[in-house]
Scaffold this motif. Sequence first.
Motif, PDB file in Angstrom:
ATOM      1  N   ARG A  11       0.688  -1.148   0.033  1.00 55.21           N
ATOM      2  CA  ARG A  11      -0.016  -0.082   0.098  1.00 55.21           C
ATOM      3  C   ARG A  11       0.807   1.067   0.386  1.00 55.21           C
ATOM      4  N   TRP A  12       1.930   1.154   0.741  1.00 58.89           N
ATOM      5  CA  TRP A  12       3.089   2.361   0.917  1.00 58.89           C
ATOM      6  C   TRP A  12       3.477   2.656  -0.450  1.00 58.89           C
ATOM      7  N   LEU A  18       1.553   6.607  -6.955  1.00 58.04           N
ATOM      8  CA  LEU A  18       0.323   6.864  -7.527  1.00 58.04           C
ATOM      9  C   LEU A  18       0.625   8.856  -7.199  1.00 58.04           C
ATOM     10  N   TRP A  19       1.065   8.477  -5.767  1.00 56.17           N
ATOM     11  CA  TRP A  19       1.125  10.282  -6.041  1.00 56.17           C
ATOM     12  C   TRP A  19       1.956  11.424  -6.795  1.00 56.17           C
ATOM     13  N   ALA A 162       5.993   6.327 -17.370  1.00 58.73           N
ATOM     14  CA  ALA A 162       6.051   4.950 -16.717  1.00 58.73           C
ATOM     15  C   ALA A 162       7.572   4.959 -15.886  1.00 58.73           C
ATOM     16  N   PRO A 163       8.381   5.324 -16.386  1.00 61.08           N
ATOM     17  CA  PRO A 163       9.798   4.875 -15.301  1.00 61.08           C
ATOM     18  C   PRO A 163       9.699   6.093 -14.684  1.00 61.08           C
ATOM     19  N   ALA A 164       8.191   7.609 -14.121  1.00 66.22           N
ATOM     20  CA  ALA A 164       8.264   7.389 -12.784  1.00 66.22           C
ATOM     21  C   ALA A 164       7.687   7.105 -12.076  1.00 66.22           C
ATOM     22  N   LEU A 165       6.557   6.003 -12.617  1.00 63.53           N
ATOM     23  CA  LEU A 165       5.775   5.319 -11.624  1.00 63.53           C
ATOM     24  C   LEU A 165       7.072   3.400 -11.197  1.00 63.53           C
ATOM     25  N   GLY A 171      11.533   2.859  -5.401  1.00 65.71           N
ATOM     26  CA  GLY A 171      11.287   3.916  -3.726  1.00 65.71           C
ATOM     27  C   GLY A 171      10.027   3.641  -2.879  1.00 65.71           C
ATOM     28  N   GLY A 172       9.384   3.615  -2.943  1.00 68.64           N
ATOM     29  CA  GLY A 172       8.160   3.214  -2.082  1.00 68.64           C
ATOM     30  C   GLY A 172       8.277   1.695  -1.372  1.00 68.64           C
TER      31      GLY A 172
END
Length: 475
Positions: A11-12, A18-19, A162-165, A171-172
Amino acid sequence: MTDLVRSTTFRWALGIALWSALLALAMFGFVYWQTAAFLREELAETLRLEVRAAAEDPAGAAGRVETWIAMDRHATHYGGVFARDGARRAGNLVARPPGLARDGDAARVGATIETTDGPVADEIWATALALPDGGTVVIGHDTDEIDRVRATTLRAMGLGLAPALVLSGLGGLVLASRARRRLAATEAALAGIRRGDLRRRLPVGTRDDEFDRLARDVNRMLDEIERLLEEVRSVGDAVAHDLRTPLTRLRARLERSREQATSVEELRAAIDQGLAWIDQTLAMVTAILRIGEIEHGRRAAGFAGFDLATVVREAAELFAPLAEDGGISLAVAVADGAVPIRGDRDLVFEALANLIDNAVKFTPPGGTVRVGLAETGRGALVTVEDTGPGIPPPERARVFRRFYRAEPARGTPGNGLGLGLVAAIAGLHGFSVEVGEAEGGGARFAMLCPREAGPSRDAPFKTKARDPLSRVGEG
């Protein structure tokens, strides 16, 4: 799979991804909005300048329009000069774009353009101004450049999203995994505690963050729970032991009297002795109940202001005759003037009376008991010192436990509840009470009474006297 989706780690990671995606979309959208607006304004300004220049020279308007069209090698410039009746005089626009106002402002409109392949309908950016003879001059530009900016921005947004996600998700996962490791260690410690191992404690890191502060608070709570459970066990053993002694004596005395008594006087003596042992047992039970009542804070609702100096003098006066009978000097050092504090006057008197009673009880003939009251920066300090055998350092931390009796006190009357009551009263009022060594080698009890003291959940952690007391003379 269900456990993974429901896990905090997943979830994190999903939330962070998503953020991050939302932030990336907002950033790209802002860049596109600013870039497109800038290009539109630049193009509109160019068209406005060009159409005004053509309109200011009506005779040369046609030449100006043809020059505007010819100067662009990519065939993105459009224009036209039209008569009052709409007939074309010059330019590559077949007709004046419908709906285009002749106010010199740029607008996106539909137009028909004459090309080498024939007329083509397209959307263009155009401006128009009226000529003195009623005609119209139109200057236009295609929309491809702005459309390319939009397409490029959207493509970059799609490629970068896509790379950002992925990166934000990774990272999350890293951040959530670190938190999960801490939670796993906490869960392991709690599992051990649930199995009955009250010595287990939650892990505390070195960052002093919210998790560390929470773990320390829980560990302090576990310390207190462990202490209370240990006290309950020890109290149960002590109660059973102390009740068995008088009850055994009572039973033996009654049996002996039943078999051996030869007169009413002997029976009365046996009954009187039995009543004394029953009174001793009832006093112990009453003291335990009283300690529980004080520890639960039922008396706190009746707190009021009173003079502590008067209470100290009255408590000392109560034991002056007893000290005199034992050949003990009772010295009282209380400064003149009132020492106002807030609390239950009767309970504070009872605590002081227990301390003075213990001091008199354990001071040998010819000794001295000193009772003092002094003002300090932290509040009023009450001290009771004696010249008795004192309390060895290893036992000082245990003297406030219920039923605990130091070795020198084994042969004196009492049941070990007096100092427990003192600690309970101190905890109820938010006082601190400590035991140490007096100057003459005896015991020194010091009770600090802050001016604004009152019942507090933290009181057990602020005092070394954590166990409550009983009636006067029960220690």
